[in-house]
Design an enzyme around this catalytic site. Structure first.
Site, short mmCIF file in Angstrom:
data_model
loop_
_atom_site.label_atom_id
_atom_site.label_comp_id
_atom_site.label_asym_id
_atom_site.label_seq_id
_atom_site.Cartn_x
_atom_site.Cartn_y
_atom_site.Cartn_z
N ARG A 260 19.57 96.31 9.90
CA ARG A 260 18.44 95.73 10.61
C ARG A 260 17.68 94.96 9.54
O ARG A 260 18.26 94.05 8.94
CB ARG A 260 17.62 96.81 11.32
CG ARG A 260 16.74 96.24 12.46
CD ARG A 260 15.96 97.30 13.21
NE ARG A 260 14.83 97.81 12.45
CZ ARG A 260 14.00 98.76 12.88
NH1 ARG A 260 14.17 99.29 14.08
NH2 ARG A 260 12.98 99.16 12.14
N LYS B 29 3.73 104.28 17.27
CA LYS B 29 4.26 103.40 18.32
C LYS B 29 4.94 104.12 19.47
O LYS B 29 4.94 103.62 20.59
CB LYS B 29 5.22 102.38 17.72
CG LYS B 29 6.52 103.00 17.22
CD LYS B 29 7.36 102.01 16.43
CE LYS B 29 8.69 102.63 16.07
NZ LYS B 29 9.34 102.00 14.93
C1 LIG Z 1 9.81 103.07 14.29
C2 LIG Z 1 9.92 103.11 12.81
C3 LIG Z 1 9.74 104.31 12.12
C4 LIG Z 1 9.54 105.64 12.82
O1 LIG Z 1 10.74 106.05 13.43
P1 LIG Z 1 10.91 107.54 14.02
O2 LIG Z 1 12.38 107.68 14.22
O3 LIG Z 1 10.14 107.60 15.28
O4 LIG Z 1 10.40 108.48 12.99
C5 LIG Z 1 9.79 104.28 10.73
N1 LIG Z 1 10.02 103.13 10.07
C6 LIG Z 1 10.21 101.95 10.70
C7 LIG Z 1 10.47 100.73 9.90
C8 LIG Z 1 10.18 101.90 12.09
O5 LIG Z 1 10.36 100.73 12.72
#
Ligand SMILES: *Cc1c(COP(=O)(O)O)cnc(C)c1O
Length: 362
Positions: free
Chosen positions: A134, A36
């Site tokens: 969250r 993402k």
């Molecule tokens: C965005 C996200 C990640 C990845 O996060 P990074 O800090 O970019 O590694 C992993 N798990 C969830 C649930 C996320 O929303």
């Protein structure tokens, strides 16, 4: 055309090699790469899909996953939806996603019904909240957690795949041996209670990878989900660079549309800026001000660093960014290109903006 985001695929690939080594060889975890941050850019996605160490390809948006589900599956990777599914997207989730993260039984029931309709077995991972606040069932609500699992285990088109946690996102809580041990302990208790095996105990995102280097990742954790660690080489717990990675995988280029000598303090009564904020201006006297053709609609001004260290970003509005180029050794003129390194926010916004062109270095 500018603004332009330059994506260095070679550097991304060596970052991927580096985080794969840490996660899989040193940490004995499966590797989930999160797409993402670069809005599932097709060239980046191809590189991830073809990398032999990647086990799962994940995103928070079904729309992004839909663009690469075929490619991922063809290369033997499972697709994963990180954000809890909306009731309005269940059909697409079952279609494009192999494993979804969940916390609400009403949603899991809908997934089960839809999976039956599509004649599929959809995998679900139950999110546990260890205090970042969250998503996830609160870890102290054991009765709720076990009741939810019991109902999932009875479903015929949903497979209970494991549990996971997300930290350092809302509450900025740092993963440690103590809080992740709660997750590992819960996994053990679930396995004992139902004489089952959890395929996945997912110990977090790029803020958890540093624990492997310190030898402090609890034994029961067998998966990490990495976006920023791969894309920018960052350990996001303490902001260090991970061994073998580089942060300059991306360069943002923008073109100067005006360069004029003007005062640094606006003249007249100060109201609010284009975003309703009361601004603060520093008096630097008469300065050389360059306007570049990019703004807050396309990027995050707090998450970009000029490669020319003698340039300061003064601020901006939707479509303009104003730079102080007074101290630079370069004699900038209108039409020149200014380059920036990006942080997570800058990467996210530039990769998502339809106004930012993309170019690849191979
Ligand atoms: C965005 C996200 C990640 C990845 O996060 P990074 O800090 O970019 O590694 C992993 N798990 C969830 C649930 C996320 O929303």
């Amino acid at each position: 055309m500018y603004p332009k985001l330059i994506i260095d695929l070679k550097k991304l690939n060596s970052n991927l090699d580096a985080v794969a080594k840490i996660t899989k060889e040193d940490g004995n975890c499966s590797l989930m790469i999160v797409t993402k941050g670069l809005c599932a850019d097709p060239q980046m996605v191809k590189l991830v899909a073809e990398h032999k160490s990647v086990d799962f390809m994940a995103d928070s948006r079904v729309k992004n996953i839909a663009t690469y589900a075929d490619l991922a599956r063809k290369n033997g990777k499972k697709t994963v939806l990180l954000r809890l599914p909306m009731h309005s997207e269940i059909e697409e989730v079952v279609k494009y996603v192999d494993l979804s993260f969940n916390s609400e039984i009403s949603t899991i029931r809908l997934l089960n019904e839809e999976a039956a309709r599509q004649k599929k077995l959809h995998k679900v991972l139950l999110m546990i909240d260890l205090g970042d606040l969250r998503e996830g069932l609160f870890y102290k609500e054991e009765a709720l957690i076990f009741n939810t699992i019991e109902e999932i285990l009875k479903m015929s088109n949903v497979e209970f795949y494991g549990i996971g946690v997300n930290l350092t996102c809302y509450g900025a809580i740092i993963p440690k041996n103590d809080n992740l041990s709660i997750l590992a302990g819960l996994a053990e208790k679930i396995e004992k209670t139902y004489s089952t095996h959890l395929h996945m105990v997912s110990g977090g995102n790029s803020s958890s990878i540093y624990l492997i280097g310190k030898g402090e990742l609890p034994k029961g954790i067998n998966n990490l989900r990495l976006g920023e660690a791969f894309l920018l080489g960052n350990d996001t717990a303490y902001g260090a660079k991970l061994p073998g990675t580089t942060g300059d995988t991306l360069t943002l280029e923008a073109q100067i549309v005006e360069l004029q000598k003007k005062p640094s303090l606006p003249i007249g009564e100060v109201g609010v800026d284009a975003f309703g904020q009361k601004p603060y201006y520093e008096d630097r006297g008469i300065i050389k001000r360059a306007i570049i053709g990019i703004g807050k609609q396309d990027t995050d001004l707090d998450s970009m660093t000029p490669i020319d260290e003698k340039i300061d970003i003064l601020g901006g509005s939707s479509d303009h960014t104003i730079l102080d180029v007074t101290k630079s050794d370069t004699e900038y003129k209108v039409g020149d290109i200014v380059s920036f390194e990006l942080g997570y926010g800058g990467m996210l916004k530039t990769a998502t903006s339809p106004y930012v062109e993309k170019e690849y270095r191979k």
